[in-house]
Every structure is written in structure tokens, then in C-alpha cells.
Design a protein around this motif. Structure first.
Motif, PDB file in Angstrom:
ATOM      1  N   GLU A   4      -6.698   0.736   0.710  1.00 52.80           N
ATOM      2  CA  GLU A   4      -7.951   1.387   0.925  1.00 52.80           C
ATOM      3  C   GLU A   4      -8.055   1.837   2.318  1.00 52.80           C
ATOM      4  O   GLU A   4      -7.956   0.388   3.158  1.00 52.80           O
ATOM      5  CB  GLU A   4      -9.367   1.155   0.291  1.00 52.80           C
ATOM      6  N   ILE A   5      -7.908   2.850   3.017  1.00 50.91           N
ATOM      7  CA  ILE A   5      -8.042   3.200   4.357  1.00 50.91           C
ATOM      8  C   ILE A   5      -9.374   3.916   4.746  1.00 50.91           C
ATOM      9  O   ILE A   5      -9.513   4.873   4.157  1.00 50.91           O
ATOM     10  CB  ILE A   5      -6.878   3.790   4.958  1.00 50.91           C
ATOM     11  N   THR A   6     -10.131   3.452   5.551  1.00 52.69           N
ATOM     12  CA  THR A   6     -11.352   4.223   5.874  1.00 52.69           C
ATOM     13  C   THR A   6     -11.332   4.391   7.730  1.00 52.69           C
ATOM     14  O   THR A   6     -10.693   3.644   8.555  1.00 52.69           O
ATOM     15  CB  THR A   6     -12.378   3.428   5.706  1.00 52.69           C
ATOM     16  N   VAL A   7     -12.072   5.004   8.107  1.00 55.44           N
ATOM     17  CA  VAL A   7     -12.311   5.426   9.713  1.00 55.44           C
ATOM     18  C   VAL A   7     -13.686   4.626   9.887  1.00 55.44           C
ATOM     19  O   VAL A   7     -14.461   5.043   9.252  1.00 55.44           O
ATOM     20  CB  VAL A   7     -12.076   6.816   9.986  1.00 55.44           C
ATOM     21  N   VAL A   8     -13.706   3.686  10.814  1.00 56.07           N
ATOM     22  CA  VAL A   8     -15.076   3.072  11.373  1.00 56.07           C
ATOM     23  C   VAL A   8     -15.392   3.233  12.611  1.00 56.07           C
ATOM     24  O   VAL A   8     -14.509   3.524  13.444  1.00 56.07           O
ATOM     25  CB  VAL A   8     -15.106   1.724  10.933  1.00 56.07           C
TER      26      VAL A   8
END
Length: 157
Positions: A4-8
């Protein structure tokens, strides 16, 4: 391997670090020695470690990486031996948590790099990884953070 890849959006963090150089084969030894030295220096100065150990990777060549490794801390640190104050930047970053042996983390880095390109981002600063579990854990978690920015529309595929 799918993560799971997110932008933070990250806030700046004060850190205590040692800057060094390491090859793939010497990273565990260099990091172990570094984390011990940084923890001692922070304790000697009455500071507190506020998060997991990290390694930030700079220039790389066939011999290895320039490396900045240490801990986030709660207050400014005075230089002590090889330990010096630094910071992790306030930035937008791609975030991925890899679970598994350290020798498989490279695959997660590749996945994050591909994700950046596929989703219209470009890397902006040196990335880092945080080690979320104690040494000896069978399936350790490694947090990867890659500072990034959206590519201009004209540069997107």
C-alpha cells in the motif's frame, strides 16, 4: 510484491545523526554502531528520542552510499564526537511500509520509485527508511519515505 503506497505531508523533525559511508555488506554493522552512538549522545545531553531509527540515503556509486543515520529527537543537540544535529525535511512524500527481511527491502524501493513515475510525481530530496521493529524480529517492518512533488502537467505521461 505489492505494498500500500500513500502520499503524506510530513513536518520537519529535529534529528541526531552520524554521517558515514556504507556498502550493501556493511550497512547492518554501520547502522548498529551509529544508532548506539547517537542514543548515547542524546542521553548524555538529557534529550529524548522521539521516533524509530532511520537511515537517509544520499549519493551512491559502485562502492556504496553516503548515509545519514540516527533518531528524531525532542530538543536541539550539540555536536558530540561523530554525532551532530540535523533534521528530516517538511515535505510531501510517498510512504510505504515493507514487512519482511531486510534483504527484500530493495524490491519495495523499486516499487515506490515506479509508483512515483506512474502517478505523476518526481523525487525531490534524499529518501529515508525507518526501522519500526527491534533487531531480531523475524518479519521486521521498514517504513520508506521518498520526498516528492507532482510533475508539471506538461511533463506527465
Amino acid at each position: 510484491m505489492e505494498h500500500e503506497i500513500t502520499v503524506v505531508d510530513l513536518t520537519e523533525q529535529s534529528t541526531a545523526v552520524v554521517r558515514s559511508r556504507a556498502s550493501v555488506d556493511t550497512i547492518p554493522e554501520v547502522l548498529g554502531r551509529t544508532f548506539d552512538a547517537v542514543a548515547r549522545a542524546v542521553a548524555d545531553q538529557g534529550g529524548q528520542i522521539t521516533g524509530p531509527p532511520f537511515a537517509r540515503y544520499g549519493a551512491m556509486d559502485e562502492a556504496g552510499w553516503d548515509l545519514e543515520a540516527g533518531f528524531p529527537i525532542d530538543s536541539p543537540l550539540l555536536p558530540q564526537g561523530q554525532v551532530e544535529p540535523s533534521s528530516l525535511p517538511a515535505c510531501r512524500a510517498v510512504r510505504l511500509v515493507h514487512t519482511g527481511p531486510y534483504d527484500t527491502v530493495g524490491e519495495a524501493w523499486s516499487e515506490a520509485t515506479s509508483w512515483l513515475d506512474e502517478h505523476g510525481y518526481t523525487a525531490t530530496e534524499a529518501p529515508w527508511e525507518c526501522y519500526l521493529d527491534e533487531p531480531g524480529v523475524t518479519r521486521p517492518r521498514t517504513l520508506i519515505l521518498m520526498p516528492c512533488a507532482a510533475r508539471p502537467e506538461s511533463a506527465r505521461r
